[in-house]
Write a protein that holds these residues in place. Structure first.
Motif, PDB file in Angstrom:
ATOM      1  N   PRO A  41       0.814  -1.222   0.000  1.00  0.00           N
ATOM      2  CA  PRO A  41       0.000   0.000   0.000  1.00  0.00           C
ATOM      3  C   PRO A  41       0.848   1.273   0.000  1.00  0.00           C
ATOM      4  O   PRO A  41       0.438   2.287  -0.561  1.00  0.00           O
ATOM      5  CB  PRO A  41      -0.836  -0.106   1.268  1.00  0.00           C
ATOM      6  CG  PRO A  41      -0.185  -1.130   2.097  1.00  0.00           C
ATOM      7  CD  PRO A  41       0.578  -2.028   1.197  1.00  0.00           C
ATOM      8  N   THR A  42       2.028   1.239   0.597  1.00  0.00           N
ATOM      9  CA  THR A  42       2.890   2.427   0.600  1.00  0.00           C
ATOM     10  C   THR A  42       3.379   2.737  -0.808  1.00  0.00           C
ATOM     11  O   THR A  42       3.419   3.904  -1.219  1.00  0.00           O
ATOM     12  CB  THR A  42       4.091   2.196   1.535  1.00  0.00           C
ATOM     13  OG1 THR A  42       3.599   1.807   2.817  1.00  0.00           O
ATOM     14  CG2 THR A  42       4.924   3.445   1.669  1.00  0.00           C
ATOM     15  N   THR A  43       3.712   1.717  -1.572  1.00  0.00           N
ATOM     16  CA  THR A  43       4.151   1.916  -2.953  1.00  0.00           C
ATOM     17  C   THR A  43       3.037   2.507  -3.803  1.00  0.00           C
ATOM     18  O   THR A  43       3.276   3.414  -4.617  1.00  0.00           O
ATOM     19  CB  THR A  43       4.608   0.579  -3.553  1.00  0.00           C
ATOM     20  OG1 THR A  43       5.577  -0.008  -2.683  1.00  0.00           O
ATOM     21  CG2 THR A  43       5.196   0.756  -4.923  1.00  0.00           C
ATOM     22  N   VAL A  44       1.835   2.034  -3.610  1.00  0.00           N
ATOM     23  CA  VAL A  44       0.695   2.559  -4.370  1.00  0.00           C
ATOM     24  C   VAL A  44       0.434   4.012  -3.997  1.00  0.00           C
ATOM     25  O   VAL A  44       0.177   4.858  -4.863  1.00  0.00           O
ATOM     26  CB  VAL A  44      -0.557   1.688  -4.116  1.00  0.00           C
ATOM     27  CG1 VAL A  44      -1.787   2.313  -4.739  1.00  0.00           C
ATOM     28  CG2 VAL A  44      -0.339   0.284  -4.648  1.00  0.00           C
ATOM     29  N   LEU A  45       0.538   4.340  -2.714  1.00  0.00           N
ATOM     30  CA  LEU A  45       0.310   5.710  -2.264  1.00  0.00           C
ATOM     31  C   LEU A  45       1.360   6.657  -2.829  1.00  0.00           C
ATOM     32  O   LEU A  45       1.030   7.738  -3.340  1.00  0.00           O
ATOM     33  CB  LEU A  45       0.321   5.756  -0.734  1.00  0.00           C
ATOM     34  CG  LEU A  45       0.082   7.120  -0.106  1.00  0.00           C
ATOM     35  CD1 LEU A  45      -1.326   7.594  -0.406  1.00  0.00           C
ATOM     36  CD2 LEU A  45       0.334   7.071   1.383  1.00  0.00           C
ATOM     37  N   VAL A  46       2.626   6.263  -2.785  1.00  0.00           N
ATOM     38  CA  VAL A  46       3.699   7.115  -3.301  1.00  0.00           C
ATOM     39  C   VAL A  46       3.565   7.285  -4.811  1.00  0.00           C
ATOM     40  O   VAL A  46       3.724   8.394  -5.338  1.00  0.00           O
ATOM     41  CB  VAL A  46       5.076   6.528  -2.920  1.00  0.00           C
ATOM     42  CG1 VAL A  46       6.192   7.216  -3.671  1.00  0.00           C
ATOM     43  CG2 VAL A  46       5.291   6.625  -1.423  1.00  0.00           C
ATOM     44  N   ALA A  47       3.252   6.216  -5.518  1.00  0.00           N
ATOM     45  CA  ALA A  47       3.118   6.298  -6.972  1.00  0.00           C
ATOM     46  C   ALA A  47       1.943   7.191  -7.368  1.00  0.00           C
ATOM     47  O   ALA A  47       2.057   8.017  -8.292  1.00  0.00           O
ATOM     48  CB  ALA A  47       2.946   4.909  -7.567  1.00  0.00           C
ATOM     49  N   SER A  48       0.826   7.073  -6.684  1.00  0.00           N
ATOM     50  CA  SER A  48      -0.342   7.882  -7.045  1.00  0.00           C
ATOM     51  C   SER A  48      -0.124   9.350  -6.713  1.00  0.00           C
ATOM     52  O   SER A  48      -0.496  10.232  -7.493  1.00  0.00           O
ATOM     53  CB  SER A  48      -1.599   7.346  -6.363  1.00  0.00           C
ATOM     54  OG  SER A  48      -1.447   7.416  -4.957  1.00  0.00           O
ATOM     55  N   LEU A  49       0.493   9.646  -5.560  1.00  0.00           N
ATOM     56  CA  LEU A  49       0.768  11.037  -5.216  1.00  0.00           C
ATOM     57  C   LEU A  49       1.810  11.645  -6.152  1.00  0.00           C
ATOM     58  O   LEU A  49       1.718  12.833  -6.495  1.00  0.00           O
ATOM     59  CB  LEU A  49       1.221  11.146  -3.764  1.00  0.00           C
ATOM     60  CG  LEU A  49       0.134  10.882  -2.723  1.00  0.00           C
ATOM     61  CD1 LEU A  49       0.717  10.959  -1.318  1.00  0.00           C
ATOM     62  CD2 LEU A  49      -1.010  11.856  -2.874  1.00  0.00           C
ATOM     63  N   SER A  50       2.781  10.854  -6.576  1.00  0.00           N
ATOM     64  CA  SER A  50       3.762  11.337  -7.548  1.00  0.00           C
ATOM     65  C   SER A  50       3.101  11.657  -8.884  1.00  0.00           C
ATOM     66  O   SER A  50       3.401  12.673  -9.512  1.00  0.00           O
ATOM     67  CB  SER A  50       4.859  10.300  -7.761  1.00  0.00           C
ATOM     68  OG  SER A  50       5.527  10.036  -6.558  1.00  0.00           O
ATOM     69  N   PHE A  51       2.198  10.813  -9.306  1.00  0.00           N
ATOM     70  CA  PHE A  51       1.485  11.042 -10.561  1.00  0.00           C
ATOM     71  C   PHE A  51       0.659  12.321 -10.492  1.00  0.00           C
ATOM     72  O   PHE A  51       0.683  13.147 -11.414  1.00  0.00           O
ATOM     73  CB  PHE A  51       0.595   9.848 -10.892  1.00  0.00           C
ATOM     74  CG  PHE A  51      -0.231  10.036 -12.131  1.00  0.00           C
ATOM     75  CD1 PHE A  51       0.349   9.974 -13.382  1.00  0.00           C
ATOM     76  CD2 PHE A  51      -1.588  10.274 -12.031  1.00  0.00           C
ATOM     77  CE1 PHE A  51      -0.405  10.160 -14.528  1.00  0.00           C
ATOM     78  CE2 PHE A  51      -2.355  10.452 -13.167  1.00  0.00           C
ATOM     79  CZ  PHE A  51      -1.763  10.397 -14.415  1.00  0.00           C
ATOM     80  N   VAL A  52      -0.050  12.516  -9.382  1.00  0.00           N
ATOM     81  CA  VAL A  52      -0.858  13.721  -9.214  1.00  0.00           C
ATOM     82  C   VAL A  52       0.046  14.950  -9.183  1.00  0.00           C
ATOM     83  O   VAL A  52      -0.266  15.984  -9.789  1.00  0.00           O
ATOM     84  CB  VAL A  52      -1.718  13.619  -7.932  1.00  0.00           C
ATOM     85  CG1 VAL A  52      -2.362  14.950  -7.601  1.00  0.00           C
ATOM     86  CG2 VAL A  52      -2.771  12.546  -8.091  1.00  0.00           C
ATOM     87  N   GLY A  53       1.190  14.860  -8.511  1.00  0.00           N
ATOM     88  CA  GLY A  53       2.118  15.977  -8.459  1.00  0.00           C
ATOM     89  C   GLY A  53       2.673  16.343  -9.824  1.00  0.00           C
ATOM     90  O   GLY A  53       2.794  17.525 -10.160  1.00  0.00           O
ATOM     91  N   ILE A  54       3.005  15.335 -10.633  1.00  0.00           N
ATOM     92  CA  ILE A  54       3.516  15.599 -11.971  1.00  0.00           C
ATOM     93  C   ILE A  54       2.456  16.258 -12.843  1.00  0.00           C
ATOM     94  O   ILE A  54       2.736  17.190 -13.602  1.00  0.00           O
ATOM     95  CB  ILE A  54       4.041  14.292 -12.604  1.00  0.00           C
ATOM     96  CG1 ILE A  54       5.316  13.858 -11.889  1.00  0.00           C
ATOM     97  CG2 ILE A  54       4.286  14.458 -14.096  1.00  0.00           C
ATOM     98  CD1 ILE A  54       5.784  12.473 -12.270  1.00  0.00           C
ATOM     99  N   VAL A  55       1.216  15.802 -12.727  1.00  0.00           N
ATOM    100  CA  VAL A  55       0.135  16.392 -13.524  1.00  0.00           C
ATOM    101  C   VAL A  55      -0.085  17.852 -13.125  1.00  0.00           C
ATOM    102  O   VAL A  55      -0.247  18.729 -13.985  1.00  0.00           O
ATOM    103  CB  VAL A  55      -1.158  15.558 -13.372  1.00  0.00           C
ATOM    104  CG1 VAL A  55      -2.354  16.294 -13.952  1.00  0.00           C
ATOM    105  CG2 VAL A  55      -0.995  14.210 -14.037  1.00  0.00           C
ATOM    106  N   VAL A  56      -0.063  18.145 -11.819  1.00  0.00           N
ATOM    107  CA  VAL A  56      -0.230  19.522 -11.360  1.00  0.00           C
ATOM    108  C   VAL A  56       0.931  20.384 -11.846  1.00  0.00           C
ATOM    109  O   VAL A  56       0.744  21.514 -12.307  1.00  0.00           O
ATOM    110  CB  VAL A  56      -0.362  19.560  -9.814  1.00  0.00           C
ATOM    111  CG1 VAL A  56      -0.246  20.971  -9.283  1.00  0.00           C
ATOM    112  CG2 VAL A  56      -1.669  18.939  -9.386  1.00  0.00           C
ATOM    113  N   LEU A  57       2.142  19.857 -11.766  1.00  0.00           N
ATOM    114  CA  LEU A  57       3.317  20.593 -12.233  1.00  0.00           C
ATOM    115  C   LEU A  57       3.228  20.881 -13.729  1.00  0.00           C
ATOM    116  O   LEU A  57       3.541  21.999 -14.182  1.00  0.00           O
ATOM    117  CB  LEU A  57       4.577  19.789 -11.920  1.00  0.00           C
ATOM    118  CG  LEU A  57       5.905  20.454 -12.241  1.00  0.00           C
ATOM    119  CD1 LEU A  57       6.124  21.667 -11.353  1.00  0.00           C
ATOM    120  CD2 LEU A  57       7.031  19.462 -12.061  1.00  0.00           C
TER     121      LEU A  57
END
Length: 66
Positions: A41-57
């Motif tokens: 679950p930690t890997t999924v959380l980090v990957a999803s938050l990274s994806f959202v951060g890249i899209v916002v950037l």
């Protein structure tokens, strides 16, 4: 009296849970011997938050370029 009616209606009725074996448990997907990629679950959380951060950037960069 209501409890006896429920007990009598359960075997012949179709309103209860299906009576499957032990293999119809959802926990069988989370065992160590299940096939496929094991992702915590930690890997999924980090990957999803990274994806959202890249899209916002990318949205912010797109606003400044146009």
């Amino acid at each position: 009296m209501a409890a006896t009616r429920r007990a009598r209606a359960a075997p012949g009725g179709g309103g209860g849970r299906p009576q499957g074996g032990a293999g119809t448990n959802i926990l069988q997907f989370y065992t160590d011997d299940s096939p496929g990629l094991q992702v915590g679950p930690t890997t999924v959380l980090v990957a999803s938050l990274s994806f959202v951060g890249i899209v916002v950037l990318l949205h912010i960069i797109g606003k400044f370029r146009s």
